[in-house]
Design a protein around this motif. Sequence first.
Motif: not given
Length: 156
Positions: A64-74, A81-88, A93-102
């Motif tokens: 396992t590596g990094e785990i995040l939840r896909a969410r729309a850009e806001a 800065e690490s929070q900003r990078a994680r949000s990006e 992930a949403v731009r790449g085809g993952f559903a929001e919240g997945e």
Amino acid sequence: MQPSPRDVIAAARAGLGGVPRVRLGVRQEGRRILGFGRALRIVPVGEAWHLGVLLIGDDEVYATGEILRARAEAIRGYTAESQRARSERAAAAVRGGFAEGEAVHLDWSPVDLDAVAAGGSSGPLSLDDGVVTVAFAAGARMPLAAYLDDRIALLP
């Protein structure tokens, strides 16, 4: 004689029949179109069962590596800065085809079960005194079969 790593993983797969899987993603740099770069996307490349420090696919096993939840850009305010990078990455992930919240799994790495069976180590797995063990939670180790049984028992 102890079971091989492949046997232990095969037994775990057999117990995971109806359990939902998570999707694995990889970063895809945006292509340049008419001189303008597209934003980074995280695209799905496969599925696996998430069992703690391991991701078990149909044919492969991954650490396992990094785990995040896909969410729309806001537009959000960040204190780090690490929070900003994680949000990006979540927006990528949403731009790449993952559903929001997945849940999205990134930076996973393949585990070489043959290397472990030969007495070596790969990812969190190693062969200790003839027993396949897994490292988890600050380096604690336990037999892989018991670890997977515990993880599967915790699944809904």
